[in-house]
Design a protein around this motif. Structure first.
Motif, short mmCIF file in Angstrom:
data_model
loop_
_atom_site.label_atom_id
_atom_site.label_comp_id
_atom_site.label_asym_id
_atom_site.label_seq_id
_atom_site.Cartn_x
_atom_site.Cartn_y
_atom_site.Cartn_z
N GLU A 154 16.13 9.86 -2.66
CA GLU A 154 15.70 8.52 -2.20
C GLU A 154 14.22 8.27 -2.50
N PHE A 155 13.43 9.32 -2.50
CA PHE A 155 12.01 9.22 -2.85
C PHE A 155 11.91 8.70 -4.30
N ILE A 156 12.70 9.32 -5.18
CA ILE A 156 12.68 8.91 -6.60
C ILE A 156 13.28 7.50 -6.73
N GLU A 157 14.37 7.25 -6.00
CA GLU A 157 15.02 5.93 -6.03
C GLU A 157 14.02 4.83 -5.64
N ALA A 158 13.21 5.10 -4.62
CA ALA A 158 12.24 4.10 -4.13
C ALA A 158 11.20 3.79 -5.20
N ILE A 159 10.74 4.85 -5.89
CA ILE A 159 9.74 4.65 -6.94
C ILE A 159 10.28 3.77 -8.05
N ARG A 160 11.55 4.04 -8.42
CA ARG A 160 12.17 3.25 -9.49
C ARG A 160 12.40 1.81 -9.07
N LEU A 161 12.98 1.65 -7.89
CA LEU A 161 13.40 0.30 -7.47
C LEU A 161 12.22 -0.61 -7.22
N PHE A 162 11.18 -0.06 -6.60
CA PHE A 162 10.08 -0.93 -6.14
C PHE A 162 8.84 -0.78 -7.01
N ARG A 163 8.95 -0.02 -8.11
CA ARG A 163 7.87 0.14 -9.08
C ARG A 163 6.56 0.51 -8.40
N VAL A 164 6.60 1.59 -7.61
CA VAL A 164 5.38 2.12 -6.99
C VAL A 164 5.17 3.54 -7.51
N ASP B 249 5.76 7.85 1.35
CA ASP B 249 5.71 8.92 2.35
C ASP B 249 7.07 9.07 3.00
N VAL B 250 7.36 10.29 3.45
CA VAL B 250 8.60 10.55 4.17
C VAL B 250 8.24 10.97 5.59
N VAL B 251 8.84 10.35 6.58
CA VAL B 251 8.64 10.81 7.96
C VAL B 251 9.99 11.09 8.61
N ILE B 252 10.03 12.16 9.38
CA ILE B 252 11.24 12.49 10.12
C ILE B 252 11.30 11.59 11.35
N HIS B 253 12.44 10.92 11.47
CA HIS B 253 12.66 9.98 12.59
C HIS B 253 14.10 10.23 13.04
N ARG B 254 14.23 11.10 14.03
CA ARG B 254 15.55 11.65 14.38
C ARG B 254 16.55 10.59 14.82
N GLN B 255 16.06 9.48 15.35
CA GLN B 255 16.97 8.51 15.97
C GLN B 255 17.64 7.57 14.95
N SER B 256 17.15 7.53 13.71
CA SER B 256 17.69 6.62 12.69
C SER B 256 17.81 5.19 13.19
N ARG C 238 0.85 -1.19 0.00
CA ARG C 238 0.00 0.00 0.00
C ARG C 238 0.89 1.24 0.00
N ARG C 239 1.93 1.22 0.84
CA ARG C 239 2.71 2.44 1.04
C ARG C 239 4.13 2.08 1.47
N LEU C 240 5.09 2.86 0.99
CA LEU C 240 6.47 2.77 1.50
C LEU C 240 6.68 3.99 2.39
N ILE D 226 14.74 3.07 13.01
CA ILE D 226 13.91 2.43 11.98
C ILE D 226 14.41 2.95 10.64
N HIS D 227 14.87 2.04 9.78
CA HIS D 227 15.51 2.49 8.54
C HIS D 227 14.53 2.70 7.40
N SER D 228 13.35 2.20 7.52
CA SER D 228 12.20 2.47 6.64
C SER D 228 11.16 1.38 6.87
N MET D 229 9.98 1.56 6.28
CA MET D 229 8.86 0.64 6.56
C MET D 229 8.07 0.38 5.28
N VAL D 230 7.36 -0.73 5.31
CA VAL D 230 6.40 -1.04 4.24
C VAL D 230 5.04 -1.28 4.88
#
Ligand code: NDP
Ligand code: MG
Length: 385
Positions: free
Chosen positions: A219-229, A235-242, A167-169, A244-248
Motif C-alpha cells: 500500500e505504501f508503493i500503491e500510494a506513491i503511484r496513485l497520488f504521485r508523491v 508515513d505509516v502509523v499503527i492504528h489498532r482500531q481501524s 505535505r504528507r500521506l 481512521i482509514h488514512s489521512m492527508v
C-alpha cells in the motif's frame, strides 16, 4: 456514478461485496469473472444476468457453459476472456478485484478502453505502477481506488486541485494479528493464526500479507503511484482500531482524516458512486462507544516485509516487481504449509538480493523480473524451511 460494470474477480471477498453494492444501488453488471469457482459464479450469473461470464481455467469454463446453456449468457475463458470482460463496450466502469499480478492484463485492457477503473487489485500498481498510471493518462481512464486507505486519501483530496498542497500521506495500519510480537515469536505462527485478522474479513492472500505487514508495504508503493508523491511523503502509523482509514497532511498543516466503521463496502460504494455519495444502511460510526483511538510507529525489525517494501519504493525500477513476485510465491508456499511464517520475509529479501534492478522498465522487463523473483523463491525454498 457507475451504471453498468464489468466485475473482475466477482467470486472473491471484494467481488461479493461489490455485488452487494450493485444490489443496493441498482447498478447493472455486464461481465462477471472468476478463476475457477463456478458454483458461485453460476449463482451470480443467474441473479445479475451479465452478457459475459469468464472463468480463467478452461475445464470449469466448459462446465459453466453447459450449465448456462440457453440462458443468453456467453461463457469465455483464459486471459482473452478476462481482457474481453474488461473492455466490453456497454460497461462504463471496471472493478478489478482479481488477486495478484494476474490482474495486470485485464487492468491494462480496461485502461486502454478508456474505462473508469475501480481498482482493488493493488499488486498491479505495485509491479507496473508507472506504466499503468501513464497508460491511464494517455487513454483518459480514471482510476478510483477501492483499497480502504487509498479511498480515504482520495476522499480527503476531494477539493484539492494541486498535488503540491500535499505535505504528507499518513497510511494507517491495524498492525495485524501479530502486533506486539518479536520477530522470533511471529516466525512460529501457523497458517491458521495468520488467517485470523482482528478487524477485516478478506481473501487469504491479503490476510497473510496483513500478518507480515507486506500489505502495508504494498500500500505504501500503491500510494506513491496513485497520488504521485515521493516515498519521503508517505508515513505509516499503527492504528489498532481501524477507525481512521488514512489521512492527508496539507502544506498549511491541516490534517484531514476519513473515518468509519471498518467495512469494505464503504470504499467500494464510493468508488462506484463517485463523485456522489449514496445512502447506505450500514450502522453509523458511534464515536461515544468506539474504543480510544491510538497511534504507534510500526516495528520494522519485527515485520521486515514493510521495511523491504519501503526500500523498494525508494529504489524503484523493477525492484517492486521483484518484491511482489517473490511475496506472491512465498505466500503461496506458506498457504500450502510448505514454509514457516518466518520464511516469507527471508525469501523475499533473498530474491531482492539476487536479482539486479532495471530502471525505467518496460512491460517485458517487469514480467521478466516477476518471473525471476518467483523462480528465486522456488529455488531458495527448496533449500529448506
Ligand atoms: P479473493 O482471494 O477473495 O478473491 C480473488 C478473486 O480473483 C476471486 O474471484 C478469484 O476467483 C479471482 N482470481 C484469483 N486468481 C485469479 C487468476 N489467476 N485469474 C483470474 N482470476 C483470479 O481476494 P480479495 O477479494 O480479498 O482481494 C482481491 C484484490 O483486492 C487483491 O488484490 C487484494 O489485495 C485487494 N484488496 C482486498 C481487500 C479485501 O478486503 N478483501 C481490501 C483491499 C484490497 P476464484 O474464486 O475462482 O478463485
Ligand atoms: Mg488496505
Amino acid at each position: 456514478m457507475a451504471e453498468i460494470i464489468s466485475l473482475l474477480g466477482s467470486t472473491g471477498s471484494i467481488g461479493r461485496q461489490t455485488l452487494d453494492i450493485c444490489r443496493e444501488q441498482g447498478i447493472k453488471v455486464a461481465a462477471l469473472t472468476a478463476h475457477s469457482s463456478i458454483d458461485l459464479l453460476e449463482r451470480q450469473a443467474r441473479e445479475f444476468r451479465p452478457r459475459l461470464a469468464v472463468v480463467y481455467e478452461m475445464e470449469p469454463a466448459l462446465e459453466l457453459n453447459r450449465r448456462l446453456a440457453g440462458e443468453g449468457i456467453e461463457v469465455a475463458y483464459g486471459l482473452d476472456g478476462l481482457r474481453r470482460a474488461a473492455s466490453l463496450a456497454e460497461s462504463d466502469t471496471v472493478v478489478t478485484a482479481v488477486v495478484g499480478m494476474a490482474g495486470l492484463w485485464p487492468t491494462m485492457a480496461a485502461i486502454e478502453s478508456g474505462k473508469r477503473v475501480a481498482l482493488a487489485n493493488k499488486e498491479t500498481l505495485v509491479c507496473a505502477g508507472e506504466l499503468v498510471m501513464d497508460a491511464a493518462r494517455r487513454y483518459g481512464a480514471e482510476i478510483i481506488p477501492v483499497d480502504s486507505e487509498h479511498s480515504a486519501i482520495f476522499q480527503c483530496l476531494q477539493g484539492s486541485r494541486d498535488r503540491g498542497e500535499i505535505r504528507r500521506l499518513i497510511l494507517t495500519c491495524s498492525g495485524g494479528p501479530f502486533f506486539g510480537l518479536r520477530r522470533e515469536e511471529a516466525a512460529q505462527k501457523t497458517r491458521a493464526d495468520a488467517l485470523r485478522h482482528p478487524n477485516w474479513s478478506m481473501g487469504e492472500k491479503i490476510t497473510i500479507d496483513c500478518a507480515t505487514l507486506m500489505n502495508k508495504g504494498l500500500e505504501f508503493i500503491e500510494a506513491i503511484r496513485l497520488f504521485r508523491v515521493s516515498p519521503g511523503q508517505v508515513d505509516v502509523v499503527i492504528h489498532r482500531q481501524s477507525i481512521i482509514h488514512s489521512m492527508v497532511e496539507f502544506r498549511d498543516g491541516a490534517v484531514l482524516a476519513q473515518m468509519g466503521t471498518p467495512d469494505m463496502r464503504l470504499p467500494i460504494r464510493y468508488a462506484l458512486t463517485y463523485p456522489n455519495r449514496e445512502r447506505s444502511e450500514l450502522p453509523a460510526l458511534d464515536l461515544l462507544s468506539c474504543p480510544p483511538l491510538t497511534f504507534a510507529p510500526p516495528d520494522l525489525e519485527a515485520f521486515p516485509c514493510l521495511r523491504l517494501a519501503m526500500d523498494c519504493a525508494r529504489v524503484g525500477g523493477t525492484s517492486c516487481a521483484v518484491l511482489n513476485g517473490a511475496n506472491e510465491a512465498a505466500v503461496e508456499l506458506f498457504r500450502r504449509e510448505e514454509i514457516s511464517f518466518g520464511r516469507i520475509p527471508d525469501l523475499v529479501e533473498e530474491a531482492l538480493g539476487q536479482i539486479s534492478v532495471k530502471s525505467n522498465p518496460s512491460m517485458e522487463d517487469i514480467l521478466e523480473a516477476d518471473g525471476q523473483a518467483r523462480a528465486a523463491v522456488t529455488r531458495s525454498a527448496g533449500g529448506g524451511s
